[in-house]
Write a protein that holds these residues in place. Structure first.
Motif, PDB file in Angstrom:
ATOM      1  N   CYS A  20       0.857  -1.184   0.000  1.00 19.84           N
ATOM      2  CA  CYS A  20       0.000   0.000   0.000  1.00 19.84           C
ATOM      3  C   CYS A  20       0.893   1.234   0.000  1.00 19.84           C
ATOM      4  CB  CYS A  20      -0.900   0.007   1.234  1.00 19.84           C
ATOM      5  SG  CYS A  20      -1.869   1.515   1.425  1.00 19.84           S
ATOM      6  N   PHE A  21       0.611   2.168  -0.901  1.00 13.36           N
ATOM      7  CA  PHE A  21       1.377   3.410  -0.964  1.00 13.36           C
ATOM      8  C   PHE A  21       0.489   4.554  -0.500  1.00 13.36           C
ATOM      9  CE2 PHE A  21       2.755   0.510  -4.344  1.00 13.36           C
ATOM     10  CZ  PHE A  21       4.055   0.277  -3.927  1.00 13.36           C
ATOM     11  N   ARG A  74       6.082  -4.678   5.523  1.00 20.05           N
ATOM     12  CA  ARG A  74       5.032  -3.754   5.075  1.00 20.05           C
ATOM     13  C   ARG A  74       5.001  -2.473   5.921  1.00 20.05           C
ATOM     14  NH1 ARG A  74       1.665  -6.558   1.381  1.00 20.05           N
ATOM     15  NH2 ARG A  74       0.234  -4.799   1.397  1.00 20.05           N
ATOM     16  N   ARG A  75       6.084  -2.187   6.618  1.00 17.88           N
ATOM     17  CA  ARG A  75       6.184  -0.906   7.327  1.00 17.88           C
ATOM     18  C   ARG A  75       6.390   0.210   6.304  1.00 17.88           C
ATOM     19  NH1 ARG A  75      11.190  -1.566  10.682  1.00 17.88           N
ATOM     20  NH2 ARG A  75      10.709   0.480  11.543  1.00 17.88           N
ATOM     21  N   PRO A  76       5.890   1.413   6.583  1.00 18.99           N
ATOM     22  CA  PRO A  76       6.124   2.528   5.664  1.00 18.99           C
ATOM     23  C   PRO A  76       7.621   2.745   5.431  1.00 18.99           C
ATOM     24  CG  PRO A  76       4.444   3.117   7.274  1.00 18.99           C
ATOM     25  CD  PRO A  76       5.023   1.804   7.710  1.00 18.99           C
ATOM     26  N   LEU A  77       7.963   3.105   4.215  1.00 18.05           N
ATOM     27  CA  LEU A  77       9.370   3.316   3.874  1.00 18.05           C
ATOM     28  C   LEU A  77      10.006   4.381   4.762  1.00 18.05           C
ATOM     29  CD1 LEU A  77      11.764   2.725   1.992  1.00 18.05           C
ATOM     30  CD2 LEU A  77      10.861   4.480   0.430  1.00 18.05           C
ATOM     31  N   GLU A 210       0.467  -0.996   6.448  1.00 21.23           N
ATOM     32  CA  GLU A 210       1.293   0.204   6.539  1.00 21.23           C
ATOM     33  C   GLU A 210       0.707   1.200   7.535  1.00 21.23           C
ATOM     34  OE1 GLU A 210       2.411  -1.546   2.548  1.00 21.23           O
ATOM     35  OE2 GLU A 210       0.617  -1.402   3.784  1.00 21.23           O
ATOM     36  N   TYR A 211      -0.614   1.353   7.529  1.00 22.32           N
ATOM     37  CA  TYR A 211      -1.264   2.281   8.454  1.00 22.32           C
ATOM     38  C   TYR A 211      -1.309   1.706   9.865  1.00 22.32           C
ATOM     39  CZ  TYR A 211      -2.628   4.968   4.371  1.00 22.32           C
ATOM     40  OH  TYR A 211      -2.596   5.724   3.219  1.00 22.32           O
ATOM     41  N   GLN A 212      -1.435   0.401   9.978  1.00 24.47           N
ATOM     42  CA  GLN A 212      -1.442  -0.210  11.297  1.00 24.47           C
ATOM     43  C   GLN A 212      -0.077  -0.139  11.977  1.00 24.47           C
ATOM     44  OE1 GLN A 212      -3.639  -3.912  11.847  1.00 24.47           O
ATOM     45  NE2 GLN A 212      -4.561  -3.689   9.832  1.00 24.47           N
ATOM     46  N   ALA A 213       0.971   0.113  11.192  1.00 24.51           N
ATOM     47  CA  ALA A 213       2.309   0.284  11.774  1.00 24.51           C
ATOM     48  C   ALA A 213       2.460   1.634  12.448  1.00 24.51           C
ATOM     49  CB  ALA A 213       3.369   0.132  10.679  1.00 24.51           C
ATOM     50  N   GLU A 214       1.552   2.562  12.158  1.00 23.09           N
ATOM     51  CA  GLU A 214       1.617   3.891  12.761  1.00 23.09           C
ATOM     52  C   GLU A 214       0.942   3.875  14.132  1.00 23.09           C
ATOM     53  OE1 GLU A 214       1.655   7.252   9.517  1.00 23.09           O
ATOM     54  OE2 GLU A 214      -0.129   6.013   9.226  1.00 23.09           O
ATOM     55  N   PRO A 215       1.256   4.865  14.979  1.00 28.76           N
ATOM     56  CA  PRO A 215       0.658   4.881  16.329  1.00 28.76           C
ATOM     57  C   PRO A 215      -0.849   5.115  16.268  1.00 28.76           C
ATOM     58  CG  PRO A 215       1.855   6.920  15.891  1.00 28.76           C
ATOM     59  CD  PRO A 215       2.191   5.981  14.773  1.00 28.76           C
TER      60      PRO A 215
END
Length: 304
Positions: A20-21, A74-77, A210-215
């Protein structure tokens, strides 16, 4: 392998991985270019043209390692690189802050015109600052203003503090730990800019990885995503100057917010480079809606 060929190869693998980008880029080609050029240590301002240059073996191995981590985790770059760009400025980021990506960047680069007079702005309040990107970019583009940047998370504020120091703005960007307006220094502020959490809590589990990796603290805000923004709407006029304005991003909650407050004259902004869900309201408009806002908030608490 040339730089151009390397970017093409990386883009193909990113695409094949079904990622996901949306964390600084919106497609595999741009993300591949970001990854490769970052590792090579070249300018990311659009000036680079030496696409036929060979990629050294050491940098090629590093590119492959970052690429593998991006596809595997799948963590954000931005988290893998420890860096993100916003409004033409570079920021250090970690998993305690959202990756900078707000359409507010476009407004900041225009010095918030026509909603404020850039030369007349002395104090700005940035609510839910995260990495500090909005506060810092605002200070850079409003060189006469002091910016107070607020966040509830001490970890986010540590990240923001490093970015304030990075850009040499210690004297003009003041960081405050506060649950919204609870510990905010008194106004008046000519501008309050806010990018609060606005995702319904139950929606988090359905977001891409990717979004779930964010707080989650920076994303979720109650059952319908409106808890934080309603508090901001209610309290903002006490801190605004007479000609002050509130500019706030609520993203996907735009329709829910408008439906909850049909009499509030939200001005929804359009952006040349994409993005939506950003509104402008004046101090007077907010004051006029104060009673209905307070009633709505009481009603929601009673229902809960």
């Amino acid at each position: 392998m040339t730089i151009a060929e390397c970017i093409e190869r990386v883009a193909a693998q990113l695409e094949q991985a079904g990622l996901c980008f949306g964390h600084g880029t919106d497609n595999s080609g741009d993300e591949a270019a970001w990854l490769v050029l970052h590792v090579l240590g070249v300018a990311l301002d659009g000036s680079f043209q030496d696409w036929g240059r060979a990629v050294p073996e050491r940098e090629s191995a590093e590119i492959d390692a970052v690429l593998a981590a991006r596809c595997r985790t799948r963590r954000p770059l931005a988290y893998l690189l420890g860096s993100a760009w916003f409004a033409g400025l570079e920021f250090g980021v970690d998993e305690h802050v959202l990756v900078p990506r707000s359409p507010l960047a476009e407004l900041i680069l225009d010095q918030y015109r026509p909603w404020i007079d850039p030369g007349g702005v002395k104090r700005v309040l940035d609510m839910c600052t995260g990495s500090g990107c909005i506060a810092i970019a605002s200070a850079v583009n409003l060189p006469l203003a002091q910016v107070v940047a607020v966040d509830i998370s001490p970890q986010a504020l540590a990240n923001a503090r490093a970015n304030v120091e990075r850009h040499g703005l210690n004297k003009r960007v003041i960081l405050v730990e506060s649950d919204l307006f609870q510990h905010v220094p008194p106004g008046p502020y000519q501008l309050i800019v806010a990018n609060p959490p606005y995702v319904p809590a139950a929606s988090l589990s359905g977001l891409p990885e990717e979004y779930q990796a964010e707080p989650g603290l920076g994303l979720a805000s109650g059952e319908d995503g409106l808890d934080a923004v309603l508090t901001i709407l209610l309290d903002a006029p006490r801190f605004l100057g007479e000609d002050g304005v509130l500019i706030c991003e609520v993203g996907e909650s735009e329709q829910r917010l408008a439906a909850a407050l049909p009499d509030l004259p939200f001005l929804w902004l359009e952006f040349q480079y994409g993005g939506s869900g950003v509104f402008v309201l004046t101090k007077q408009q907010l004051e006029a809606a104060g009673e209905s806002l307070a009633g709505l908030i009481r009603e929601r608490k009673h229902v809960v």
